[in-house]
Design a protein around this motif. Structure first.
Motif, PDB file in Angstrom:
ATOM      1  N   SER A   1      58.025  77.644  74.371  1.00 44.72           N
ATOM      2  CA  SER A   1      58.619  76.550  75.141  1.00 44.72           C
ATOM      3  C   SER A   1      58.993  75.440  74.182  1.00 44.72           C
ATOM      4  N   GLY A   2      59.780  74.485  74.677  1.00 43.24           N
ATOM      5  CA  GLY A   2      60.110  73.314  73.888  1.00 43.24           C
ATOM      6  C   GLY A   2      61.503  73.293  73.299  1.00 43.24           C
ATOM      7  N   GLY A   3      62.258  74.371  73.485  1.00 44.96           N
ATOM      8  CA  GLY A   3      63.617  74.389  72.968  1.00 44.96           C
ATOM      9  C   GLY A   3      64.522  73.444  73.743  1.00 44.96           C
ATOM     10  N   GLY A   4      65.710  73.229  73.193  1.00 46.54           N
ATOM     11  CA  GLY A   4      66.654  72.356  73.865  1.00 46.54           C
ATOM     12  C   GLY A   4      67.748  71.911  72.941  1.00 46.54           C
ATOM     13  N   LEU A   5      68.449  70.869  73.363  1.00 47.90           N
ATOM     14  CA  LEU A   5      69.560  70.310  72.608  1.00 47.90           C
ATOM     15  C   LEU A   5      69.098  69.053  71.880  1.00 47.90           C
ATOM     16  N   VAL A   6      69.399  68.980  70.596  1.00 45.75           N
ATOM     17  CA  VAL A   6      68.991  67.820  69.796  1.00 45.75           C
ATOM     18  C   VAL A   6      70.113  67.503  68.813  1.00 45.75           C
ATOM     19  N   GLN A   7      70.217  66.250  68.454  1.00 40.03           N
ATOM     20  CA  GLN A   7      71.248  65.855  67.506  1.00 40.03           C
ATOM     21  C   GLN A   7      70.821  66.126  66.071  1.00 40.03           C
ATOM     22  N   THR A   8      71.798  66.264  65.207  1.00 35.02           N
ATOM     23  CA  THR A   8      71.535  66.435  63.781  1.00 35.02           C
ATOM     24  C   THR A   8      70.638  65.300  63.283  1.00 35.02           C
ATOM     25  N   GLY A   9      69.616  65.690  62.525  1.00 32.58           N
ATOM     26  CA  GLY A   9      68.659  64.720  62.012  1.00 32.58           C
ATOM     27  C   GLY A   9      67.486  64.463  62.930  1.00 32.58           C
ATOM     28  N   GLY A  10      67.545  64.995  64.120  1.00 32.26           N
ATOM     29  CA  GLY A  10      66.472  64.792  65.086  1.00 32.26           C
ATOM     30  C   GLY A  10      65.313  65.743  64.890  1.00 32.26           C
ATOM     31  N   SER A  11      64.358  65.643  65.814  1.00 33.59           N
ATOM     32  CA  SER A  11      63.152  66.458  65.749  1.00 33.59           C
ATOM     33  C   SER A  11      62.906  67.161  67.067  1.00 33.59           C
ATOM     34  N   LEU A  12      62.165  68.251  66.971  1.00 33.09           N
ATOM     35  CA  LEU A  12      61.806  69.025  68.155  1.00 33.09           C
ATOM     36  C   LEU A  12      60.509  69.750  67.840  1.00 33.09           C
TER      37      LEU A  12
END
Length: 122
Positions: free
Chosen positions: A7-18
């Protein structure tokens, strides 16, 4: 047998964290080394990193070294993948897997989750 659910996937911007999580159930989670792999569209599945049964050692692919961190909580039967400084080339479906040996080879892993999609956009 071990069942794994990411779990925990998704859309994130370049330079971001997940942070991805992988919850295990069934046979003793702490008996297994855990690995993370990823597969981008049109590409083969590739190794991301692995962690020893005890959590005392980790090993990463060069492409993610210094940006990604694997940890585990054997009480919660969960392994984590913290991803920082994300790049567009990190876009992929991420899989966790369990193995009886500490390895970077997908063939060494006996049990796999269903995957969680990570998309890094600019």
């Amino acid at each position: 047998q071990v069942q794994l659910v990411e779990s925990g996937g998704g859309l994130v911007q370049t330079g971001g964290s997940l942070r991805l999580s992988c919850a295990g159930s069934g046979r003793s989670f702490s008996s297994y080394a855990m690995g993370w792999f990823r597969q981008a569209p049109g590409k083969e599945r590739e190794f991301v990193g692995t962690i020893r049964r005890s959590g005392a050692g980790t090993y990463y692919a060069d492409s993610v070294k210094g940006r990604f961190t694997i940890s585990r909580d054997n009480v919660k039967s969960t392994v984590y993948l913290q991803m920082n400084s994300l790049k567009s080339e990190d876009t992929a479906v991420y899989y966790c897997a369990a193995a009886t040996m500490y390895s970077s080879s997908p063939g060494s892993y006996d049990y796999w989750g269903q995957g969680t999609k990570v998309t890094v956009s600019s």
